[in-house]
Design a protein around this motif. Structure first.
Motif, PDB file in Angstrom:
ATOM      1  N   THR A  62      24.672  -7.043  -7.105  1.00 31.26           N
ATOM      2  CA  THR A  62      24.790  -6.681  -5.687  1.00 31.26           C
ATOM      3  C   THR A  62      23.832  -7.437  -4.767  1.00 31.26           C
ATOM      4  O   THR A  62      24.054  -7.494  -3.563  1.00 31.26           O
ATOM      5  N   GLY A  63      22.741  -7.955  -5.335  1.00 30.68           N
ATOM      6  CA  GLY A  63      21.720  -8.588  -4.500  1.00 30.68           C
ATOM      7  C   GLY A  63      20.911  -7.586  -3.694  1.00 30.68           C
ATOM      8  O   GLY A  63      20.295  -7.943  -2.686  1.00 30.68           O
ATOM      9  N   SER A  64      20.871  -6.341  -4.123  1.00 29.62           N
ATOM     10  CA  SER A  64      20.207  -5.276  -3.375  1.00 29.62           C
ATOM     11  C   SER A  64      18.682  -5.374  -3.477  1.00 29.62           C
ATOM     12  O   SER A  64      18.098  -5.065  -4.513  1.00 29.62           O
ATOM     13  N   ALA A  65      18.058  -5.761  -2.378  1.00 35.69           N
ATOM     14  CA  ALA A  65      16.597  -5.804  -2.333  1.00 35.69           C
ATOM     15  C   ALA A  65      16.015  -4.400  -2.390  1.00 35.69           C
ATOM     16  O   ALA A  65      14.927  -4.191  -2.922  1.00 35.69           O
ATOM     17  N   TRP A  66      16.745  -3.420  -1.844  1.00 38.32           N
ATOM     18  CA  TRP A  66      16.258  -2.033  -1.871  1.00 38.32           C
ATOM     19  C   TRP A  66      16.178  -1.503  -3.296  1.00 38.32           C
ATOM     20  O   TRP A  66      15.203  -0.841  -3.662  1.00 38.32           O
ATOM     21  N   LEU A  67      17.183  -1.787  -4.084  1.00 39.49           N
ATOM     22  CA  LEU A  67      17.161  -1.333  -5.468  1.00 39.49           C
ATOM     23  C   LEU A  67      16.070  -2.057  -6.253  1.00 39.49           C
ATOM     24  O   LEU A  67      15.393  -1.457  -7.086  1.00 39.49           O
ATOM     25  N   LEU A  68      15.876  -3.330  -5.974  1.00 44.94           N
ATOM     26  CA  LEU A  68      14.797  -4.070  -6.633  1.00 44.94           C
ATOM     27  C   LEU A  68      13.436  -3.538  -6.178  1.00 44.94           C
ATOM     28  O   LEU A  68      12.488  -3.489  -6.969  1.00 44.94           O
ATOM     29  N   ALA A  69      13.334  -3.108  -4.926  1.00 42.40           N
ATOM     30  CA  ALA A  69      12.087  -2.499  -4.451  1.00 42.40           C
ATOM     31  C   ALA A  69      11.809  -1.212  -5.239  1.00 42.40           C
ATOM     32  O   ALA A  69      10.650  -0.938  -5.601  1.00 42.40           O
ATOM     33  N   TRP A  70      12.842  -0.412  -5.505  1.00 42.19           N
ATOM     34  CA  TRP A  70      12.683   0.794  -6.318  1.00 42.19           C
ATOM     35  C   TRP A  70      12.157   0.428  -7.709  1.00 42.19           C
ATOM     36  O   TRP A  70      11.234   1.052  -8.220  1.00 42.19           O
ATOM     37  N   GLN A  71      12.769  -0.589  -8.325  1.00 42.92           N
ATOM     38  CA  GLN A  71      12.350  -0.984  -9.670  1.00 42.92           C
ATOM     39  C   GLN A  71      10.921  -1.518  -9.653  1.00 42.92           C
ATOM     40  O   GLN A  71      10.150  -1.270 -10.585  1.00 42.92           O
ATOM     41  N   THR A  72      10.559  -2.212  -8.592  1.00 43.71           N
ATOM     42  CA  THR A  72       9.190  -2.710  -8.460  1.00 43.71           C
ATOM     43  C   THR A  72       8.214  -1.537  -8.403  1.00 43.71           C
ATOM     44  O   THR A  72       7.164  -1.558  -9.048  1.00 43.71           O
ATOM     45  N   LEU A  73       8.567  -0.513  -7.651  1.00 42.97           N
ATOM     46  CA  LEU A  73       7.737   0.696  -7.582  1.00 42.97           C
ATOM     47  C   LEU A  73       7.644   1.369  -8.950  1.00 42.97           C
ATOM     48  O   LEU A  73       6.571   1.821  -9.355  1.00 42.97           O
ATOM     49  N   ALA A  74       8.749   1.439  -9.670  1.00 42.14           N
ATOM     50  CA  ALA A  74       8.742   2.038 -11.009  1.00 42.14           C
ATOM     51  C   ALA A  74       7.804   1.269 -11.929  1.00 42.14           C
ATOM     52  O   ALA A  74       7.024   1.862 -12.691  1.00 42.14           O
ATOM     53  N   PHE A  75       7.852  -0.070 -11.875  1.00 45.20           N
ATOM     54  CA  PHE A  75       6.927  -0.886 -12.668  1.00 45.20           C
ATOM     55  C   PHE A  75       5.480  -0.643 -12.245  1.00 45.20           C
ATOM     56  O   PHE A  75       4.584  -0.554 -13.085  1.00 45.20           O
ATOM     57  N   LEU A  76       5.246  -0.550 -10.945  1.00 39.02           N
ATOM     58  CA  LEU A  76       3.891  -0.317 -10.434  1.00 39.02           C
ATOM     59  C   LEU A  76       3.329   0.999 -10.965  1.00 39.02           C
ATOM     60  O   LEU A  76       2.186   1.060 -11.436  1.00 39.02           O
ATOM     61  N   LEU A  77       4.128   2.049 -10.908  1.00 44.09           N
ATOM     62  CA  LEU A  77       3.673   3.349 -11.403  1.00 44.09           C
ATOM     63  C   LEU A  77       3.448   3.321 -12.910  1.00 44.09           C
ATOM     64  O   LEU A  77       2.493   3.928 -13.408  1.00 44.09           O
ATOM     65  N   GLY A  78       4.283   2.606 -13.639  1.00 40.79           N
ATOM     66  CA  GLY A  78       4.102   2.473 -15.084  1.00 40.79           C
ATOM     67  C   GLY A  78       2.880   1.662 -15.446  1.00 40.79           C
ATOM     68  O   GLY A  78       2.183   1.962 -16.416  1.00 40.79           O
ATOM     69  N   ALA A  79       2.587   0.640 -14.661  1.00 40.24           N
ATOM     70  CA  ALA A  79       1.405  -0.183 -14.916  1.00 40.24           C
ATOM     71  C   ALA A  79       0.124   0.553 -14.536  1.00 40.24           C
ATOM     72  O   ALA A  79      -0.891   0.463 -15.222  1.00 40.24           O
ATOM     73  N   ALA A  80       0.175   1.313 -13.443  1.00 43.31           N
ATOM     74  CA  ALA A  80      -1.021   2.007 -12.962  1.00 43.31           C
ATOM     75  C   ALA A  80      -1.329   3.265 -13.769  1.00 43.31           C
ATOM     76  O   ALA A  80      -2.485   3.513 -14.107  1.00 43.31           O
ATOM     77  N   GLY A  81      -0.308   4.040 -14.089  1.00 42.27           N
ATOM     78  CA  GLY A  81      -0.537   5.327 -14.742  1.00 42.27           C
ATOM     79  C   GLY A  81      -0.097   5.400 -16.185  1.00 42.27           C
ATOM     80  O   GLY A  81      -0.285   6.421 -16.834  1.00 42.27           O
ATOM     81  N   GLY A  82       0.522   4.349 -16.686  1.00 42.25           N
ATOM     82  CA  GLY A  82       1.068   4.361 -18.036  1.00 42.25           C
ATOM     83  C   GLY A  82       2.545   4.730 -18.014  1.00 42.25           C
ATOM     84  O   GLY A  82       3.020   5.360 -17.068  1.00 42.25           O
ATOM     85  N   VAL A  83       3.251   4.352 -19.063  1.00 46.27           N
ATOM     86  CA  VAL A  83       4.698   4.538 -19.076  1.00 46.27           C
ATOM     87  C   VAL A  83       5.105   6.003 -19.047  1.00 46.27           C
ATOM     88  O   VAL A  83       6.180   6.332 -18.561  1.00 46.27           O
ATOM     89  N   THR A  84       4.254   6.895 -19.502  1.00 46.14           N
ATOM     90  CA  THR A  84       4.613   8.315 -19.469  1.00 46.14           C
ATOM     91  C   THR A  84       4.591   8.869 -18.047  1.00 46.14           C
ATOM     92  O   THR A  84       5.184   9.912 -17.782  1.00 46.14           O
ATOM     93  N   ARG A  85       3.932   8.157 -17.125  1.00 48.66           N
ATOM     94  CA  ARG A  85       3.871   8.614 -15.734  1.00 48.66           C
ATOM     95  C   ARG A  85       4.801   7.827 -14.816  1.00 48.66           C
ATOM     96  O   ARG A  85       4.831   8.054 -13.613  1.00 48.66           O
ATOM     97  N   SER A  86       5.546   6.897 -15.386  1.00 47.87           N
ATOM     98  CA  SER A  86       6.528   6.171 -14.585  1.00 47.87           C
ATOM     99  C   SER A  86       7.728   7.080 -14.337  1.00 47.87           C
ATOM    100  O   SER A  86       7.916   8.072 -15.046  1.00 47.87           O
ATOM    101  N   PRO A  87       8.553   6.766 -13.345  1.00 47.65           N
ATOM    102  CA  PRO A  87       9.731   7.619 -13.101  1.00 47.65           C
ATOM    103  C   PRO A  87      10.632   7.756 -14.325  1.00 47.65           C
ATOM    104  O   PRO A  87      11.111   8.859 -14.621  1.00 47.65           O
TER     105      PRO A  87
END
Length: 138
Positions: free
Chosen positions: A25-50
């Motif tokens: 789709t080329g959806s930047a919004w969906l990629l922004a969501w995935q970027t946030l999910a990676f950020l939360l997983g990197a910062a808090g660990g995979v158990t705290r990611s969405p």
């Protein structure tokens, strides 16, 4: 504390679907969501990611007890690597060049796919390689 190996693999499966949709789709919004999910997983660990939270609350209770565990650090490092690629993809999709968005998202998709389907975590392998190199330098 070690983590259930099925959690990161579940997260990789969800990530694979999300990134495939981004490429189609080329959806930047969906990629922004995935970027946030990676950020939360990197910062808090995979158990705290969405996706880790979804696994813990909705999926794991329906499965049998875990039979294999792994250290959380390699998976957390893998999330940080995914964050870098997703952020580069987001830059490509929003400000250009477009090929950067496609290439970075495609690379992240390939890594997530390998983990989801074959259980091979590229980022985890990178973590172990970096650890061997840095421990050997001391």
């Amino acid at each position: 504390m070690d983590i259930d190996v099925r959690g990161p693999r579940f997260g990789a499966a969800v990530t694979t679907v999300v990134l495939a949709i981004v490429l189609v789709t080329g959806s930047a919004w969906l990629l922004a969501w995935q970027t946030l999910a990676f950020l939360l997983g990197a910062a808090g660990g995979v158990t705290r990611s969405p996706y880790g939270l979804l696994f813990r609350k909705a999926v794991r209770p329906r499965l049998g007890p875990p039979t294999a565990f792994e250290a959380p650090e390699p998976a957390r490092f893998a999330q940080a690597v995914g964050l870098v690629f997703a952020a580069l993809g987001l830059v490509g999709y929003t400000v250009g060049p477009g090929w950067l968005g496609l290439a970075a998202t495609g690379a992240a998709l390939a890594a997530a796919f390998l983990n989801a389907v074959f259980g091979y975590c590229l980022g985890c392998g990178m973590y172990l390689l970096v650890r061997r190199m840095t421990v050997g330098l001391k």
